[in-house]
Design a protein around this motif. Structure first.
Motif, PDB file in Angstrom:
ATOM      1  N   GLU A 105      38.160  58.726  42.212  1.00  9.34           N
ATOM      2  CA  GLU A 105      37.052  59.642  41.965  1.00  9.34           C
ATOM      3  C   GLU A 105      37.586  61.029  41.598  1.00  9.34           C
ATOM      4  OE1 GLU A 105      34.247  59.198  45.108  1.00  9.34           O
ATOM      5  OE2 GLU A 105      32.608  59.567  43.701  1.00  9.34           O
ATOM      6  N   ARG A 106      38.584  61.475  42.371  1.00  5.40           N
ATOM      7  CA  ARG A 106      39.179  62.806  42.157  1.00  5.40           C
ATOM      8  C   ARG A 106      39.809  62.910  40.769  1.00  5.40           C
ATOM      9  NH1 ARG A 106      43.764  65.479  42.552  1.00  5.40           N
ATOM     10  NH2 ARG A 106      45.006  63.593  42.897  1.00  5.40           N
ATOM     11  N   THR A 107      40.434  61.822  40.314  1.00  6.77           N
ATOM     12  CA  THR A 107      41.138  61.864  39.027  1.00  6.77           C
ATOM     13  C   THR A 107      40.252  61.395  37.867  1.00  6.77           C
ATOM     14  OG1 THR A 107      42.058  59.696  39.592  1.00  6.77           O
ATOM     15  CG2 THR A 107      43.469  61.603  39.996  1.00  6.77           C
ATOM     16  N   GLY A 108      38.971  61.146  38.158  1.00  2.00           N
ATOM     17  CA  GLY A 108      38.018  60.815  37.092  1.00  2.00           C
ATOM     18  C   GLY A 108      38.223  59.440  36.475  1.00  2.00           C
ATOM     19  N   LYS A 109      38.848  58.523  37.217  1.00  2.00           N
ATOM     20  CA  LYS A 109      39.070  57.168  36.670  1.00  2.00           C
ATOM     21  C   LYS A 109      37.868  56.281  37.025  1.00  2.00           C
ATOM     22  CE  LYS A 109      44.009  57.583  36.387  1.00  2.00           C
ATOM     23  NZ  LYS A 109      45.258  57.581  37.136  1.00  2.00           N
ATOM     24  N   HIS A 110      36.778  56.538  36.297  1.00  2.00           N
ATOM     25  CA  HIS A 110      35.503  55.926  36.693  1.00  2.00           C
ATOM     26  C   HIS A 110      35.453  54.426  36.499  1.00  2.00           C
ATOM     27  CE1 HIS A 110      34.161  59.884  37.532  1.00  2.00           C
ATOM     28  NE2 HIS A 110      34.431  60.287  36.294  1.00  2.00           N
ATOM     29  N   GLU A 111      36.111  53.960  35.429  1.00  2.00           N
ATOM     30  CA  GLU A 111      36.087  52.499  35.201  1.00  2.00           C
ATOM     31  C   GLU A 111      36.803  51.756  36.317  1.00  2.00           C
ATOM     32  OE1 GLU A 111      37.289  50.816  31.412  1.00  2.00           O
ATOM     33  OE2 GLU A 111      36.008  52.294  30.418  1.00  2.00           O
ATOM     34  N   LEU A 112      37.977  52.301  36.699  1.00  2.00           N
ATOM     35  CA  LEU A 112      38.744  51.646  37.773  1.00  2.00           C
ATOM     36  C   LEU A 112      37.982  51.734  39.096  1.00  2.00           C
ATOM     37  CD1 LEU A 112      42.433  52.695  36.983  1.00  2.00           C
ATOM     38  CD2 LEU A 112      41.352  50.455  36.692  1.00  2.00           C
ATOM     39  N   LEU A 113      37.297  52.859  39.291  1.00  2.00           N
ATOM     40  CA  LEU A 113      36.508  53.038  40.511  1.00  2.00           C
ATOM     41  C   LEU A 113      35.401  51.974  40.575  1.00  2.00           C
ATOM     42  CD1 LEU A 113      35.939  54.796  42.996  1.00  2.00           C
ATOM     43  CD2 LEU A 113      34.445  56.204  41.564  1.00  2.00           C
ATOM     44  N   ALA A 114      34.716  51.785  39.444  1.00  2.00           N
ATOM     45  CA  ALA A 114      33.647  50.778  39.407  1.00  2.00           C
ATOM     46  C   ALA A 114      34.230  49.389  39.649  1.00  2.00           C
ATOM     47  CB  ALA A 114      32.940  50.828  38.054  1.00  2.00           C
ATOM     48  N   LEU A 115      35.426  49.141  39.103  1.00  2.00           N
ATOM     49  CA  LEU A 115      36.072  47.840  39.294  1.00  2.00           C
ATOM     50  C   LEU A 115      36.382  47.616  40.780  1.00  2.00           C
ATOM     51  CD1 LEU A 115      37.410  45.382  37.843  1.00  2.00           C
ATOM     52  CD2 LEU A 115      39.539  46.694  37.872  1.00  2.00           C
ATOM     53  N   ALA A 116      36.958  48.636  41.424  1.00  2.00           N
ATOM     54  CA  ALA A 116      37.313  48.512  42.849  1.00  2.00           C
ATOM     55  C   ALA A 116      36.050  48.272  43.679  1.00  2.00           C
ATOM     56  CB  ALA A 116      38.037  49.763  43.325  1.00  2.00           C
ATOM     57  N   ARG A 117      34.971  48.971  43.324  1.00  2.00           N
ATOM     58  CA  ARG A 117      33.734  48.840  44.116  1.00  2.00           C
ATOM     59  C   ARG A 117      33.025  47.513  43.875  1.00  2.00           C
ATOM     60  NH1 ARG A 117      31.591  55.043  43.657  1.00  2.00           N
ATOM     61  NH2 ARG A 117      32.771  55.803  45.459  1.00  2.00           N
ATOM     62  N   SER A 118      33.224  46.950  42.675  1.00  2.00           N
ATOM     63  CA  SER A 118      32.481  45.728  42.330  1.00  2.00           C
ATOM     64  C   SER A 118      32.965  44.502  43.118  1.00  2.00           C
ATOM     65  CB  SER A 118      32.616  45.434  40.831  1.00  2.00           C
ATOM     66  OG  SER A 118      33.951  45.033  40.541  1.00  2.00           O
ATOM     67  N   ILE A 119      34.123  44.620  43.763  1.00  2.00           N
ATOM     68  CA  ILE A 119      34.667  43.460  44.497  1.00  2.00           C
ATOM     69  C   ILE A 119      33.738  43.067  45.652  1.00  2.00           C
ATOM     70  CG2 ILE A 119      36.625  42.687  45.921  1.00  2.00           C
ATOM     71  CD1 ILE A 119      38.370  44.576  44.142  1.00  2.00           C
ATOM     72  N   ALA A 120      33.110  44.085  46.250  1.00  2.00           N
ATOM     73  CA  ALA A 120      32.185  43.792  47.354  1.00  2.00           C
ATOM     74  C   ALA A 120      30.843  44.463  47.060  1.00  2.00           C
ATOM     75  CB  ALA A 120      32.771  44.290  48.673  1.00  2.00           C
ATOM     76  N   PRO A 121      29.973  43.814  46.285  1.00  2.00           N
ATOM     77  CA  PRO A 121      28.667  44.424  45.975  1.00  2.00           C
ATOM     78  C   PRO A 121      27.884  44.731  47.255  1.00  2.00           C
ATOM     79  CG  PRO A 121      28.984  42.324  44.795  1.00  2.00           C
ATOM     80  CD  PRO A 121      30.126  42.468  45.742  1.00  2.00           C
ATOM     81  N   ASP A 122      26.995  45.728  47.180  1.00  2.00           N
ATOM     82  CA  ASP A 122      26.266  46.171  48.376  1.00  2.00           C
ATOM     83  C   ASP A 122      25.433  45.076  49.029  1.00  2.00           C
ATOM     84  OD1 ASP A 122      27.291  48.666  48.158  1.00  2.00           O
ATOM     85  OD2 ASP A 122      25.555  49.509  47.073  1.00  2.00           O
ATOM     86  N   ASP A 123      24.956  44.139  48.214  1.00  2.00           N
ATOM     87  CA  ASP A 123      24.086  43.105  48.807  1.00  2.00           C
ATOM     88  C   ASP A 123      24.871  41.875  49.278  1.00  2.00           C
ATOM     89  OD1 ASP A 123      24.781  42.177  46.321  1.00  2.00           O
ATOM     90  OD2 ASP A 123      22.777  41.509  45.753  1.00  2.00           O
ATOM     91  N   MET A 124      26.206  41.994  49.310  1.00  2.00           N
ATOM     92  CA  MET A 124      27.015  40.849  49.784  1.00  2.00           C
ATOM     93  C   MET A 124      27.564  41.178  51.171  1.00  2.00           C
ATOM     94  SD  MET A 124      30.321  39.297  47.835  1.00  2.00           S
ATOM     95  CE  MET A 124      31.810  39.876  48.636  1.00  2.00           C
ATOM     96  N   SER A 125      27.467  40.225  52.104  1.00  3.66           N
ATOM     97  CA  SER A 125      28.075  40.491  53.404  1.00  3.66           C
ATOM     98  C   SER A 125      29.215  39.506  53.646  1.00  3.66           C
ATOM     99  CB  SER A 125      27.030  40.409  54.522  1.00  3.66           C
ATOM    100  OG  SER A 125      26.624  39.082  54.700  1.00  3.66           O
ATOM    101  N   CYS A 126      30.240  39.995  54.314  1.00  4.22           N
ATOM    102  CA  CYS A 126      31.421  39.175  54.608  1.00  4.22           C
ATOM    103  C   CYS A 126      31.594  39.121  56.121  1.00  4.22           C
ATOM    104  CB  CYS A 126      32.671  39.803  54.017  1.00  4.22           C
ATOM    105  SG  CYS A 126      32.651  39.847  52.221  1.00  4.22           S
ATOM    106  N   VAL A 127      31.741  37.922  56.648  1.00  7.13           N
ATOM    107  CA  VAL A 127      32.039  37.803  58.073  1.00  7.13           C
ATOM    108  C   VAL A 127      33.269  36.929  58.238  1.00  7.13           C
ATOM    109  CG1 VAL A 127      29.747  38.253  59.029  1.00  7.13           C
ATOM    110  CG2 VAL A 127      30.314  35.964  58.299  1.00  7.13           C
TER     111      VAL A 127
END
Ligand code: G1P
Length: 307
Positions: A89-111
């Motif tokens: 986020e600090r370095t403005g790498k938005h595509e990579l940030l979205a990629l990192a976040r997409s691994i665990a979407p908000d509506d997915m739960s892991c147990v």
């Protein structure tokens, strides 16, 4: 009782997927000495992520991992990587940030639940029984790298919705390979779906009822847990029993009571539990990879010509 598929009855939805990942991965030593085999990458994504994405794309949102002592990196992979995200986020790498976040979407739960001893695939599923509850559920073996359109698990879910029965993915294998698989036999309908009559785990080729092998995708009704508990109880009360609790044995009992369907899925499968399968999956995936496919294909053709 009749095992004919019961159409027109609303079947409970499949909301949970179980990923048994406690195995030691000894076939991939030394790579797996300190890292889980499920974290081995095919091109740029770990094996387990492909399986989780398949479950998610098939509509499942609750992922249950049956883990072991050395599997912490899998938990970290599906968690927020706070330092990484802050830095991107600090370095403005938005595509990579979205990629990192997409691994665990908000509506997915892991147990996560542990399998304390290596007592087989049936035992691994039993370790998740309290998380599964009284619902149908999917099982995905991440080692079986499977691709289809629609995803292979979605194909199984379609058959489950049609029949209301448990459904497992199958494919034809060479006769000399049957001893590495659960093998099924039964009568196929007009669509090629088999109503299972016989099922046996890893038979000798001369004793195998067919060449139709189970590969790592299952949709199971919760009754399989009852069968597995029963099998486990019998095994544990028998001092001579040292073997594993096989998922295949639990499903074989279901086949005799509720009926189980075997679906010859549409798509490809590589055995990423083996080095050759891992290489094949890597080549397949590289040939589909947006950034790589053109350059890789050119290299591969030149390489093949030089052999
Ligand atoms: C497991 C199952 C077997 C199935 C196979 C598919 O065996 O027990 O029935 O055919 O997965 O990959 P494993 O490969 O874990 O020994």
């Amino acid at each position: 009782m009749s095992c004919a598929p019961s159409a027109h009855i609303p079947h409970p939805p499949v909301r949970k997927a179980v990923f048994p990942i406690a195995g030691l991965g000894t076939r991939f030593l030394p790579a797996t000495k300190a890292s889980p085999k499920e974290m081995l990458p095919v091109v740029d994504k770990p094996l387990i992520q492909y399986a989780v994405e398949e479950a998610y794309a098939s509509g499942i949102r609750q992922m249950i991992f049956v883990t072991g002592r050395t599997k912490r990196p899998v938990e970290d992979h599906f968690d927020t990587a706070y330092e990484l995200e802050t830095e991107l986020e600090r370095t403005g790498k938005h595509e990579l940030l979205a990629l990192a976040r997409s691994i665990a979407p908000d509506d997915m739960s892991c147990v996560y639940v542990r399998q304390p001893r290596a007592l087989g695939l049936g035992h691994a599923v039993l370790c998740a029984q309290e998380l599964i509850g009284n619902e149908p559920f999917a099982v995905l073996l991440a080692d079986d790298f499977m691709q289809g359109s629609p995803p292979v698990l979605a194909q199984l879910l379609g058959e489950y919705q049609r029949s209301g029965q448990s459904v497992i993915a199958v494919m034809q294998v060479a006769r000399e390979q049957v001893s590495s698989y659960g093998i099924v036999a039964g009568a196929a309908d007009h669509a090629g779906v088999i109503q299972i009559e016989r099922m046996v785990e890893k038979p000798e080729p001369e004793l195998a009822p067919s060449n139709t092998a189970i590969v790592g995708r299952y949709v199971l009704t919760p009754s399989v847990l009852h069968e597995l508990r029963d099998i486990a109880q019998q095994a544990l009360s028998n001092p001579a029993h040292t073997g594993e609790i096989q998922l295949t044995d639990g499903i074989a009992r279901l086949a005799a009571t509720q009926g189980v369907r075997a679906l010859p899925f549409a798509g490809t499968r590589h055995d990423c539990g083996s080095k050759l399968g891992m290489l094949q999956a890597t080549v397949d995936q590289a040939l589909q990879h947006g950034e790589l496919k053109a350059a890789f294909k050119q290299w591969l053709i030149a390489k093949a010509a030089s052999l």
